[in-house]
Motif scaffolding. Structure first.
Motif, PDB file in Angstrom:
ATOM      1  N   GLY A 566       0.736  -1.201  -0.088  1.00 53.64           N
ATOM      2  CA  GLY A 566      -0.111   0.053   0.156  1.00 53.64           C
ATOM      3  C   GLY A 566       0.889   1.382   0.024  1.00 53.64           C
ATOM      4  N   ILE A 567       2.130   1.116  -0.369  1.00 53.09           N
ATOM      5  CA  ILE A 567       2.921   2.388  -0.427  1.00 53.09           C
ATOM      6  C   ILE A 567       2.857   3.109  -1.617  1.00 53.09           C
ATOM      7  CG2 ILE A 567       5.238   3.133  -0.370  1.00 53.09           C
ATOM      8  CD1 ILE A 567       5.831   0.807   1.302  1.00 53.09           C
ATOM      9  N   VAL A 568       2.811   2.504  -2.687  1.00 57.21           N
ATOM     10  CA  VAL A 568       2.609   3.116  -4.131  1.00 57.21           C
ATOM     11  C   VAL A 568       1.625   2.433  -5.006  1.00 57.21           C
ATOM     12  CG1 VAL A 568       5.041   3.749  -4.443  1.00 57.21           C
ATOM     13  CG2 VAL A 568       4.262   1.620  -5.307  1.00 57.21           C
ATOM     14  N   GLY A 569       0.874   3.219  -5.966  1.00 54.52           N
ATOM     15  CA  GLY A 569       0.188   2.633  -6.918  1.00 54.52           C
ATOM     16  C   GLY A 569       0.645   1.853  -7.971  1.00 54.52           C
ATOM     17  N   ILE A 570       0.056   1.028  -8.472  1.00 59.22           N
ATOM     18  CA  ILE A 570       0.299   0.019  -9.674  1.00 59.22           C
ATOM     19  C   ILE A 570       0.745   0.791 -10.703  1.00 59.22           C
ATOM     20  CG2 ILE A 570      -1.980  -0.519 -10.414  1.00 59.22           C
ATOM     21  CD1 ILE A 570       0.933  -2.979 -10.252  1.00 59.22           C
TER      22      ILE A 570
END
Length: 579
Positions: A566-570
């Motif tokens: 949940g740190i960055v978006g895909i």
């Protein structure tokens, strides 16, 4: 008979009926609302008065301290004139919901104006009662970037008119302007530059772009790696703004034909901010880019820049070795310098002599002898390296290995008992070895000199305040599964299904859904099997097989792990790792 708000104040025990009668007569005498008289009398505390008002009109009460991270941008949801006229303010916005503070919820005109704004903006409005003091404090935030620049522009216009000029023609400070005109221009132009700098730093920008266009002057800020248009100014102020920045940076004001580089620093609040300045001649005039270097941030720890797991263990192991090269690769703007400074910060002790060659010196580090190369006088990375070796260094940092001569000297330094940190431009960690071989480094010299190869990219972090879990599409789920299948078993077993991914749509804290950046990495260790490949049957496919044997996590896989945490978006990971 319908109960009035003053009656409600009596019922709550905040004021007695005799005072209400007195205040009513005073209000009639002055021709104002009784509420104004009660507030001005201070018989009732302001907070108690507006809390009672919220209860009476059946709206929630909102205190200023409930909004610690207020963003100026949300004010634009309600025009300034309407806000002042009806004493209403937009407090925060999330998706299609707008929270609005009102001083007078009983004001029918204010309600109608608010309904009109809500219809125009296509938002649902939540009304809160706020105190008059909080309203006056909030309304001050309308002095935003554009407002302050507009004020400086108006000052400039008035002052030029006093000397018979104006903003209709382009002017150059130090050219044909009168001394009086130059002096008058200086203050508002200085203010304009100061406002641009202030709002860039407050907005977490990494760069300021001042760009002359055919009809106007555009100012853009780079925030979290993305350029955003922030302001458009008349082209007439272009040369004055550039001259002001040149004066701050100690550059030649009368030279606009060739690029120039400089730097200056200023204190904003309690922060000391360094600015690296570059001017560049274009068809419409000089473009200026200012890199913002916030020294108050300090040097980041390895975990803070995104290193964890095997990558973190490898770096910690290799940095302890008494000699050898650690090379970091990636395109311009991928955070290589930040990683180098983090490594230098770990090595920086009183018993260690660290010397660096940089182009340019970005952050000053106590205890490190930092030197900036000057190719125009023959002081290059290669010539600087020769002199560094006479400075009895333990650790050498070379900003970039650009040519064969620098590469050979760096290898020589690593072989003769020095730790060498540097960067290369390759697409991935595997590309380091063929790149060095292309620079005429003998294959047998690489195994004893090269300790670790790291590749990295920067991706935007999701805002933790507005991120939300979403279900991945079948195609994304299949892609994630494919990357997970290629990971080492010890990592694979820790990943739970169904896959959880996140996105952020934007909120009062981040506006865009992103807040800060983090790096994704891949790292290759120099092992015995890799040594044999380099001096024997060298092919990139053989190196790739060795990285799989080592259990290397690719940059894309590292990004996928950060997505699942949940740190960055895909989308960010795919943008950074796929052509």
């Amino acid at each position: 008979m319908q109960k009035t708000f003053p009656d409600f104040l009596i019922q709550k025990g905040l004021i007695d009926s005799l005072k209400i009668i007195f205040f009513q007569k005073e209000a009639e005498r002055l021709g104002v609302d009784i509420q104004e008289v009660i507030l001005n009398s201070r018989v009732v505390k302001e907070g108690d008065f507006f809390k009672a008002k919220a209860e009476f009109f059946e709206f929630p009460f909102f205190a200023f301290q409930d909004l610690p991270n207020f963003s100026n941008n949300v004010l634009a949801e309600i025009p300034e004139e309407a806000a002042k006229n009806y004493k209403i303010l937009s407090l925060r916005k999330f998706k299609d919901t707008l929270d609005v503070g009102m001083v007078n919820p009983e004001d029918i005109g204010a309600m109608e104006a608010l309904n009109f704004i809500a219809t125009q903006r296509k938002v649902k409005v939540n009304i809160f009662v706020i105190t008059l003091s909080d309203f006056n404090k909030f309304i001050g935030y309308y002095r935003t970037f554009k407002g302050e620049v507009k004020e400086a522009m108006e000052d400039l216009r008035k002052e030029l008119e006093e000397v018979g000029g104006g903003l209709g023609k382009k002017r150059k400070i130090g050219a044909k302007n009168s001394i009086a005109e130059e002096v008058l221009m200086e203050a508002p132009i200085s203010k304009m530059v100061a406002v641009i700098i202030k709002h860039a730093t407050e907005g977490r920008a990494s760069d300021i772009h001042i760009e002359p266009m055919e009809q106007n002057l555009r100012v853009r800020f780079r925030v979290d790696g993305v350029l955003r248009a922030s302001l458009v100014l008349p082209s007439a102020v272009h040369s004055a703004i550039v001259s002001r920045i040149k004066i701050l940076s100690n550059l030649k004001i009368d030279e606009s034909r060739i690029p120039q580089d400089g730097r200056f620093h200023t204190v904003i609040g309690s922060k000391k901010i360094d600015f690296r300045v570059s001017t560049f001649p274009t068809a419409n005039g000089e473009k200026v880019v200012m890199r913002i270097l916030d020294s108050s941030v300090g040097f980041l720890k390895l975990q803070e820049i995104g290193l964890d797991g095997r990558n973190l263990e490898l770096i910690r192991k290799e940095i302890e070795k008494p000699f050898g090269m650690i090379l970091i690769t990636g395109p311009t703007g991928s955070g290589k310098s930040t990683t180098l400074y983090s490594l230098l910060n770990i090595l920086n002790h009183d018993d260690i002599n660290i010397v660096s060659l940089e182009d340019p010196v970005e952050y000053y580090m106590d205890g490190v002898a930092q030197s900036q190369i000057k190719p125009e006088i023959g002081y290059s990375f290669a010539s600087g390296l020769r002199h560094i070796l006479r400075q009895d260094p333990d650790v050498i940092m070379v900003g970039e290995i650009r040519d064969s001569e620098t590469a050979k000297l760096a290898v020589h330094a690593a072989l003769t008992g020095h730790i060498v940190l540097s960067t290369l431009h390759t697409n991935n960690a595997i590309g380091v070895i063929p790149r060095l071989l292309d620079m005429d480094i003998e294959p047998f010299l690489l195994p004893p000199s090269l300790n670790l190869m790291i590749a990295q990219r920067l991706v935007r972090r999701l805002c933790m305040e507005c991120r939300e879990e979403i279900k991945p599409s079948p195609a994304i789920e299949e892609m994630i599964q494919s990357e997970v299948d290629g990971m080492p078993d010890n990592i694979k077993k820790e990943i739970k299904k169904p896959f959880k991914i996140y996105k952020a749509s934007g909120c009062k804290s981040c506006i865009s859904g992103a807040k800060g950046r983090i790096a994704i990495f891949e790292a290759i260790d120099m092992t015995k099997p890799l040594e044999e490949i380099i001096v024997g049957s060298f092919t990139e496919s053989n190196i790739r097989k060795e990285t799989e044997r080592q259990g290397m996590i690719t940059m894309k896989q590292d990004g996928i792990l950060k997505v699942l945490k949940g740190i960055v978006g895909i989308d960010e990971v795919l943008r950074a790792t796929e052509d």
